[in-house]
Design an enzyme around this catalytic site. Structure first.
Site, short mmCIF file in Angstrom:
data_model
loop_
_atom_site.label_atom_id
_atom_site.label_comp_id
_atom_site.label_asym_id
_atom_site.label_seq_id
_atom_site.Cartn_x
_atom_site.Cartn_y
_atom_site.Cartn_z
N CYS A 1 -10.90 -3.47 -3.86
CA CYS A 1 -9.91 -4.43 -4.37
C CYS A 1 -10.57 -5.74 -4.81
O CYS A 1 -10.10 -6.38 -5.75
CB CYS A 1 -8.81 -4.68 -3.34
SG CYS A 1 -7.68 -3.27 -3.24
N GLU B 1 0.45 5.30 0.75
CA GLU B 1 -0.43 6.36 1.25
C GLU B 1 0.07 7.74 0.84
O GLU B 1 1.25 7.93 0.53
CB GLU B 1 -0.56 6.24 2.77
CG GLU B 1 -1.20 4.90 3.16
CD GLU B 1 -1.37 4.72 4.65
OE1 GLU B 1 -0.84 5.52 5.45
OE2 GLU B 1 -2.07 3.74 5.02
N CYS C 1 -4.22 0.72 -2.31
CA CYS C 1 -4.02 -0.55 -1.60
C CYS C 1 -2.90 -1.40 -2.21
O CYS C 1 -2.55 -1.24 -3.39
CB CYS C 1 -5.31 -1.37 -1.65
SG CYS C 1 -6.64 -0.71 -0.64
N CYS D 1 -10.23 -5.17 0.64
CA CYS D 1 -11.35 -4.23 0.76
C CYS D 1 -12.30 -4.42 -0.43
O CYS D 1 -11.98 -5.11 -1.40
CB CYS D 1 -10.85 -2.79 0.81
SG CYS D 1 -10.31 -2.14 -0.78
N ASN E 1 0.84 -1.20 0.00
CA ASN E 1 0.00 0.00 0.00
C ASN E 1 0.88 1.25 0.00
O ASN E 1 2.00 1.25 0.54
CB ASN E 1 -1.01 0.00 1.16
CG ASN E 1 -0.40 -0.21 2.52
OD1 ASN E 1 0.64 -0.83 2.68
ND2 ASN E 1 -1.08 0.29 3.54
N GLU F 1 -3.07 -4.54 -3.07
CA GLU F 1 -3.56 -5.34 -4.19
C GLU F 1 -3.50 -4.54 -5.48
O GLU F 1 -3.20 -5.05 -6.56
CB GLU F 1 -5.02 -5.77 -3.94
CG GLU F 1 -5.22 -6.66 -2.72
CD GLU F 1 -5.49 -5.87 -1.44
OE1 GLU F 1 -4.95 -4.75 -1.28
OE2 GLU F 1 -6.24 -6.40 -0.60
N1 THU Z 1 -5.30 -1.55 2.59
C1 THU Z 1 -4.75 -2.35 1.63
O1 THU Z 1 -3.62 -2.14 1.20
N2 THU Z 1 -5.51 -3.38 1.17
C2 THU Z 1 -6.77 -3.68 1.59
O2 THU Z 1 -7.43 -4.54 1.03
C3 THU Z 1 -7.32 -2.97 2.75
C4 THU Z 1 -6.64 -1.71 3.12
C5 THU Z 1 -4.51 -0.40 3.09
C6 THU Z 1 -5.04 0.93 2.65
C7 THU Z 1 -4.45 1.85 3.71
O3 THU Z 1 -3.16 2.25 3.28
C8 THU Z 1 -4.31 0.96 4.94
O4 THU Z 1 -4.49 -0.37 4.48
C9 THU Z 1 -5.31 1.25 6.02
O5 THU Z 1 -6.60 1.24 5.54
#
Ligand code: THU
Length: 131
Positions: free
Chosen positions: A88, A43, A52, A85, A41, A54
């Protein structure tokens, strides 16, 4: 069989750029023809702009010519079974099949649960709807 994906996902997780949530995530997918792509991920201080793990892995696959996802492993440092999520799940559906396997992993213990995309995203919006 999926343990190699878990190991790749965990390495990707260690590269996460997650200074705001402090929730590093890694993902690794295998295409039907056996290629592996991983991602973390990423940010952004303007929070909705982050993405994310994925999504990064899928982007790597697309940039390398595309493919179909046979299986994907997801791992997070702070969750014993990290589940993709909703967004994704739809992205996995874009490049997968109902029987695509999704491995929910624990950073210490490896694959904990394996579900199909159809189990995680039942009755998904079909890509054929737009053709
Ligand atoms: N996140 C992912 O990388 N994949 C997911 O399927 C769920 C959430 C990340 C997004 C964000 O950077 C952190 O988790 C917290 O939500």
């Amino acid at each position: 069989m999926a343990e190699d994906l878990f190991v790749r996902a965990r390495s990707a997780m260690r590269k996460a750029h997650a200074p705001y949530s402090k929730f590093p995530v890694g993902a690794a997918l295998r295409t039907r023809d056996g290629r592996i792509y991983a991602g973390c991920n990423v940010e952004v201080v303007s929070f909705p702009e982050g993405w994310c793990a994925e999504t990064t892995a899928i982007s790597q696959m697309v940039m390398d010519g595309g493919g179909e996802i046979a299986e994907i492993a997801v791992v997070a440092e702070k969750l014993s079974q990290c589940s993709p999520c909703g967004g994704c799940r739809q992205r996995i559906a874009e490049f997968g099949r109902p029987e695509t396997r999704i491995h929910l992993c624990d950073a210490e213990g490896g694959v904990r649960t394996t579900l199909t995309l159809d189990e995680m995203l039942p009755r998904s919006f079909p890509t054929e709807a737009l053709s």
